[in-house]
Design a protein around this motif. Structure first.
Motif, PDB file in Angstrom:
ATOM      1  N   TRP A 198       0.832  -1.205   0.000  1.00  0.00           N
ATOM      2  CA  TRP A 198       0.000   0.000   0.000  1.00  0.00           C
ATOM      3  C   TRP A 198       0.865   1.252   0.000  1.00  0.00           C
ATOM      4  CZ3 TRP A 198      -5.018   0.577  -0.829  1.00  0.00           C
ATOM      5  CH2 TRP A 198      -5.625   1.794  -0.508  1.00  0.00           C
ATOM      6  N   ASP A 199       0.542   2.208  -0.890  1.00  0.00           N
ATOM      7  CA  ASP A 199       1.308   3.441  -0.974  1.00  0.00           C
ATOM      8  C   ASP A 199       0.379   4.595  -1.323  1.00  0.00           C
ATOM      9  OD1 ASP A 199       0.712   3.010  -3.646  1.00  0.00           O
ATOM     10  OD2 ASP A 199       2.777   2.576  -4.240  1.00  0.00           O
ATOM     11  N   VAL A 200       0.961   5.770  -1.591  1.00  0.00           N
ATOM     12  CA  VAL A 200       0.164   6.954  -1.894  1.00  0.00           C
ATOM     13  C   VAL A 200      -0.733   6.717  -3.102  1.00  0.00           C
ATOM     14  CG1 VAL A 200       0.277   9.354  -2.645  1.00  0.00           C
ATOM     15  CG2 VAL A 200       1.820   8.541  -0.867  1.00  0.00           C
ATOM     16  N   GLU A 201      -0.169   6.133  -4.134  1.00  0.00           N
ATOM     17  CA  GLU A 201      -0.944   5.890  -5.348  1.00  0.00           C
ATOM     18  C   GLU A 201      -2.123   4.968  -5.070  1.00  0.00           C
ATOM     19  OE1 GLU A 201      -2.220   6.257  -9.186  1.00  0.00           O
ATOM     20  OE2 GLU A 201      -0.690   7.414  -8.132  1.00  0.00           O
ATOM     21  N   SER A 202      -1.919   3.981  -4.200  1.00  0.00           N
ATOM     22  CA  SER A 202      -3.003   3.059  -3.853  1.00  0.00           C
ATOM     23  C   SER A 202      -4.168   3.812  -3.220  1.00  0.00           C
ATOM     24  CB  SER A 202      -2.495   1.981  -2.893  1.00  0.00           C
ATOM     25  OG  SER A 202      -1.421   1.267  -3.439  1.00  0.00           O
ATOM     26  N   GLU A 203      -3.853   4.767  -2.342  1.00  0.00           N
ATOM     27  CA  GLU A 203      -4.921   5.533  -1.693  1.00  0.00           C
ATOM     28  C   GLU A 203      -5.677   6.385  -2.703  1.00  0.00           C
ATOM     29  OE1 GLU A 203      -5.258   9.335   1.198  1.00  0.00           O
ATOM     30  OE2 GLU A 203      -4.180   7.624   2.065  1.00  0.00           O
ATOM     31  N   ILE A 204      -4.953   7.049  -3.585  1.00  0.00           N
ATOM     32  CA  ILE A 204      -5.609   7.892  -4.587  1.00  0.00           C
ATOM     33  C   ILE A 204      -6.507   7.051  -5.487  1.00  0.00           C
ATOM     34  CG2 ILE A 204      -5.204   9.357  -6.609  1.00  0.00           C
ATOM     35  CD1 ILE A 204      -2.684  10.373  -5.171  1.00  0.00           C
ATOM     36  N   GLN A 205      -6.029   5.865  -5.847  1.00  0.00           N
ATOM     37  CA  GLN A 205      -6.845   4.976  -6.677  1.00  0.00           C
ATOM     38  C   GLN A 205      -8.096   4.530  -5.924  1.00  0.00           C
ATOM     39  OE1 GLN A 205      -6.378   4.057  -9.924  1.00  0.00           O
ATOM     40  NE2 GLN A 205      -4.609   5.421 -10.032  1.00  0.00           N
ATOM     41  N   LEU A 206      -7.954   4.259  -4.625  1.00  0.00           N
ATOM     42  CA  LEU A 206      -9.097   3.816  -3.825  1.00  0.00           C
ATOM     43  C   LEU A 206     -10.163   4.904  -3.754  1.00  0.00           C
ATOM     44  CD1 LEU A 206     -10.428   1.768  -1.843  1.00  0.00           C
ATOM     45  CD2 LEU A 206      -9.207   2.950  -0.010  1.00  0.00           C
TER      46      LEU A 206
ATOM     47  N   ARG B 102     -17.116  18.456  -8.720  1.00  0.00           N
ATOM     48  CA  ARG B 102     -17.728  17.271  -8.101  1.00  0.00           C
ATOM     49  C   ARG B 102     -16.718  16.142  -7.934  1.00  0.00           C
ATOM     50  NH1 ARG B 102     -22.512  15.300 -11.623  1.00  0.00           N
ATOM     51  NH2 ARG B 102     -22.746  13.884  -9.855  1.00  0.00           N
ATOM     52  N   PHE B 103     -15.658  16.168  -8.726  1.00  0.00           N
ATOM     53  CA  PHE B 103     -14.720  15.047  -8.765  1.00  0.00           C
ATOM     54  C   PHE B 103     -13.369  15.508  -8.217  1.00  0.00           C
ATOM     55  CE2 PHE B 103     -17.479  14.471 -12.672  1.00  0.00           C
ATOM     56  CZ  PHE B 103     -18.449  13.766 -11.975  1.00  0.00           C
ATOM     57  N   GLN B 104     -13.245  15.459  -6.902  1.00  0.00           N
ATOM     58  CA  GLN B 104     -12.128  16.083  -6.207  1.00  0.00           C
ATOM     59  C   GLN B 104     -10.750  15.558  -6.627  1.00  0.00           C
ATOM     60  OE1 GLN B 104     -14.823  14.705  -4.801  1.00  0.00           O
ATOM     61  NE2 GLN B 104     -15.907  16.284  -3.638  1.00  0.00           N
ATOM     62  N   PRO B 105     -10.552  14.243  -6.811  1.00  0.00           N
ATOM     63  CA  PRO B 105      -9.217  13.784  -7.207  1.00  0.00           C
ATOM     64  C   PRO B 105      -8.753  14.348  -8.549  1.00  0.00           C
ATOM     65  CG  PRO B 105     -10.502  11.957  -6.343  1.00  0.00           C
ATOM     66  CD  PRO B 105     -11.448  13.106  -6.509  1.00  0.00           C
ATOM     67  N   VAL B 106      -9.693  14.626  -9.448  1.00  0.00           N
ATOM     68  CA  VAL B 106      -9.327  15.178 -10.755  1.00  0.00           C
ATOM     69  C   VAL B 106      -8.642  16.529 -10.577  1.00  0.00           C
ATOM     70  CG1 VAL B 106     -10.228  16.010 -12.966  1.00  0.00           C
ATOM     71  CG2 VAL B 106     -11.177  13.942 -11.929  1.00  0.00           C
ATOM     72  N   GLY B 107      -9.190  17.354  -9.681  1.00  0.00           N
ATOM     73  CA  GLY B 107      -8.573  18.646  -9.417  1.00  0.00           C
ATOM     74  C   GLY B 107      -7.268  18.519  -8.658  1.00  0.00           C
ATOM     75  N   MET B 108      -7.256  17.677  -7.622  1.00  0.00           N
ATOM     76  CA  MET B 108      -6.056  17.549  -6.802  1.00  0.00           C
ATOM     77  C   MET B 108      -4.852  17.101  -7.623  1.00  0.00           C
ATOM     78  SD  MET B 108      -5.210  15.066  -3.574  1.00  0.00           S
ATOM     79  CE  MET B 108      -4.526  13.808  -4.651  1.00  0.00           C
ATOM     80  N   LEU B 109      -5.061  16.178  -8.555  1.00  0.00           N
ATOM     81  CA  LEU B 109      -3.952  15.605  -9.309  1.00  0.00           C
ATOM     82  C   LEU B 109      -3.323  16.585 -10.297  1.00  0.00           C
ATOM     83  CD1 LEU B 109      -5.326  12.004  -9.951  1.00  0.00           C
ATOM     84  CD2 LEU B 109      -3.499  12.682  -8.386  1.00  0.00           C
ATOM     85  N   ARG B 110      -3.994  17.712 -10.567  1.00  0.00           N
ATOM     86  CA  ARG B 110      -3.378  18.721 -11.434  1.00  0.00           C
ATOM     87  C   ARG B 110      -2.893  19.920 -10.627  1.00  0.00           C
ATOM     88  NH1 ARG B 110      -8.001  19.893 -15.567  1.00  0.00           N
ATOM     89  NH2 ARG B 110      -6.445  21.232 -16.542  1.00  0.00           N
TER      90      ARG B 110
ATOM     91  N   CYS C 210      -5.204  12.114  -0.491  1.00  0.00           N
ATOM     92  CA  CYS C 210      -6.466  12.619   0.052  1.00  0.00           C
ATOM     93  C   CYS C 210      -6.386  12.806   1.570  1.00  0.00           C
ATOM     94  CB  CYS C 210      -7.609  11.675  -0.299  1.00  0.00           C
ATOM     95  SG  CYS C 210      -7.748  11.318  -2.069  1.00  0.00           S
ATOM     96  N   SER C 211      -5.797  11.821   2.266  1.00  0.00           N
ATOM     97  CA  SER C 211      -5.747  11.884   3.725  1.00  0.00           C
ATOM     98  C   SER C 211      -4.682  12.843   4.241  1.00  0.00           C
ATOM     99  CB  SER C 211      -5.532  10.486   4.314  1.00  0.00           C
ATOM    100  OG  SER C 211      -4.302   9.935   3.876  1.00  0.00           O
ATOM    101  N   THR C 212      -3.912  13.477   3.346  1.00  0.00           N
ATOM    102  CA  THR C 212      -3.031  14.555   3.780  1.00  0.00           C
ATOM    103  C   THR C 212      -3.853  15.662   4.427  1.00  0.00           C
ATOM    104  OG1 THR C 212      -1.436  14.082   2.019  1.00  0.00           O
ATOM    105  CG2 THR C 212      -1.331  16.269   3.021  1.00  0.00           C
ATOM    106  N   CYS C 213      -5.038  15.888   3.885  1.00  0.00           N
ATOM    107  CA  CYS C 213      -5.916  16.942   4.398  1.00  0.00           C
ATOM    108  C   CYS C 213      -7.166  16.400   5.085  1.00  0.00           C
ATOM    109  CB  CYS C 213      -6.344  17.868   3.261  1.00  0.00           C
ATOM    110  SG  CYS C 213      -4.972  18.685   2.415  1.00  0.00           S
TER     111      CYS C 213
ATOM    112  N   GLN D 112      -5.185  25.016   8.697  1.00  0.00           N
ATOM    113  CA  GLN D 112      -3.969  24.563   9.363  1.00  0.00           C
ATOM    114  C   GLN D 112      -3.287  23.449   8.574  1.00  0.00           C
ATOM    115  OE1 GLN D 112      -2.554  26.135  12.091  1.00  0.00           O
ATOM    116  NE2 GLN D 112      -4.195  27.548  11.503  1.00  0.00           N
ATOM    117  N   LYS D 113      -4.085  22.692   7.820  1.00  0.00           N
ATOM    118  CA  LYS D 113      -3.504  21.664   6.954  1.00  0.00           C
ATOM    119  C   LYS D 113      -2.646  22.315   5.871  1.00  0.00           C
ATOM    120  CE  LYS D 113      -5.751  18.074   8.743  1.00  0.00           C
ATOM    121  NZ  LYS D 113      -5.099  16.887   9.332  1.00  0.00           N
ATOM    122  N   CYS D 114      -3.114  23.451   5.354  1.00  0.00           N
ATOM    123  CA  CYS D 114      -2.330  24.178   4.353  1.00  0.00           C
ATOM    124  C   CYS D 114      -1.062  24.745   4.980  1.00  0.00           C
ATOM    125  CB  CYS D 114      -3.147  25.317   3.753  1.00  0.00           C
ATOM    126  SG  CYS D 114      -4.714  24.833   3.009  1.00  0.00           S
ATOM    127  N   ILE D 115      -1.227  25.352   6.148  1.00  0.00           N
ATOM    128  CA  ILE D 115      -0.109  26.052   6.788  1.00  0.00           C
ATOM    129  C   ILE D 115       0.968  25.078   7.249  1.00  0.00           C
ATOM    130  CG2 ILE D 115       0.496  27.493   8.787  1.00  0.00           C
ATOM    131  CD1 ILE D 115      -2.308  28.794   8.421  1.00  0.00           C
TER     132      ILE D 115
END
Length: 364
Positions: A240-248, A273-281, A294-297, A314-317
């Motif tokens: 399990w790694d970062v990519e696995s979480e994003i895929q999940l 509506r599709f949050q991972p699409v935005g995050m990945l760019r 995703c769980s970073t925030c 605070q997650k940003c900061i």
């Protein structure tokens, strides 16, 4: 009395074509055949050891994403209501029977036929949309996503995405019709498990519960009860790694591969509506050596609606710390308004508001 509309048998009472599921919410469900089969044990079992996560999850939208309509307040909300579905659709009339079952009919010159409203999808924070299943003449399960949804404050309105649709056959007058894999995906993303079979849902465990992400928990529960030091149990496996979480997460919240190339180029407001699409760019992701996830925030057990804007910021900061020169420090406000500026609210249909997860400096 039973009438035929398209391929759907519509009756005053439920028929086989719109039969209820055979399993109840949170009941164990076998996932493999055989004596050593893994099983879903239900979130109540998880609560024995993971009480804090259990209680947080209970307030999360994931905990109320799929129910039978008769088990909710929707029959009382819809009963005796009418709604104009628009040109080529007609006017809907809703009725609740003595058992609490809700049906819809189209008011027309001819005698209306009743269609049962079976399942409700969505937590209600933004909307609750109704799904009816049908066994088509070729045996394939069809899903009718109803044209009318329930929004906050018990308001009835057009289901998001339906305003530009046109009915091309009688069954579509009730809503958008999908079949086969598309209908299965709809059920898949709103439940822990559920298999469409001839117009019904077998092995149903409603809502997105612990075992949706962690997997069937029977072996983990057995080890926790029998062993002094049970092995750790979490999402995925040793790889399990970062990519696995994003895929999940992206499996249901969408990934770029499920978006058209034109939408990815134009990035319309609906992509919020599709949050991972935005995050990945986002540069935050790209500059993190692709370690941001995703769980970073977000705590996956905790509803974002129960967290203050200050806590989110605070997650940003924690990354854009003014004492850490390795990250870009905001020249406008290094301590506040991160989300308002860089992840603004994007209005959607029916007064729904979503935050844009393409984190960036906006030009306007």
């Amino acid at each position: 009395m039973q009438q035929q509309i398209g391929e759907l048998a519509i009756a005053d009472e439920p028929t086989q074509s719109v039969a209820k599921s055979t399993s109840s919410t949170d009941s164990p469900s076998v996932t493999k055949e055989g004596p050593q089969a893994a099983t879903y044990v239900g979130r109540q079992q998880c609560a024995e050891c993971h009480r804090e996560n259990f209680e947080q999850h209970a307030a999360h939208g994931h905990a109320s994403t799929f129910s039978e309509v008769a088990e909710t307040d929707l029959p009382d909300i819809f009963d005796q209501q009418t709604f104009d579905g628009g040109e080529s659709y007609g006017t809907y009339q809703y009725s609740k029977d003595s058992s609490g079952n809700l049906t819809v009919s189209l008011l027309a010159d001819e005698s209306p036929s009743n269609l049962p409203l079976q399942y409700v999808l969505g937590s209600g924070h933004n909307a609750r949309t109704i799904l009816t299943l049908n066994r088509a003449s070729d045996g394939v399960t069809e899903g009718i996503e109803h044209r009318v949804s329930c929004y906050p404050n018990q308001r009835l309105g057009m289901t998001v995405g339906h305003s530009e649709k046109k009915a091309t056959r009688d069954l579509e007058k009730f809503g958008d019709v999908t079949r086969g894999e598309l209908t299965q995906r709809c059920v898949y993303c709103h439940t822990t498990t559920g298999i469409l079979t001839e117009g019904r849902i077998d092995r149903l465990v409603s809502n997105v519960n612990c075992e949706k992400c962690h997997g069937p928990g029977s072996e983990h529960v057995r080890q926790a009860r029998e062993l002094k030091d049970p092995p750790p149990y979490s999402v995925g496996d040793a790889a399990w790694d970062v990519e696995s979480e994003i895929q999940l997460c992206g499996d249901c919240h969408r990934l770029p591969r499920s978006i058209t190339k034109q939408e990815l180029r134009d990035y319309p407001n609906t992509l919020a509506r599709f949050q991972p699409v935005g995050m990945l760019r986002s540069k935050c992701y790209l500059a993190s050596n692709r370690e941001m996830k995703c769980s970073t925030c977000h705590d996956p057990h905790q509803s974002v609606h129960g967290i203050s804007q200050h806590a989110h910021e605070q997650k940003c900061i924690q990354c854009h710390d003014s004492n850490d020169s390795s990250h870009t420090i905001c020249p406008v406000s290094a301590e506040a308004n991160c989300i308002k500026c860089h992840m603004p609210v994007v209005p959607q249909e029916q007064d729904i508001e979503l935050h844009d997860h393409w984190i960036r400096v906006h030009e306007d």
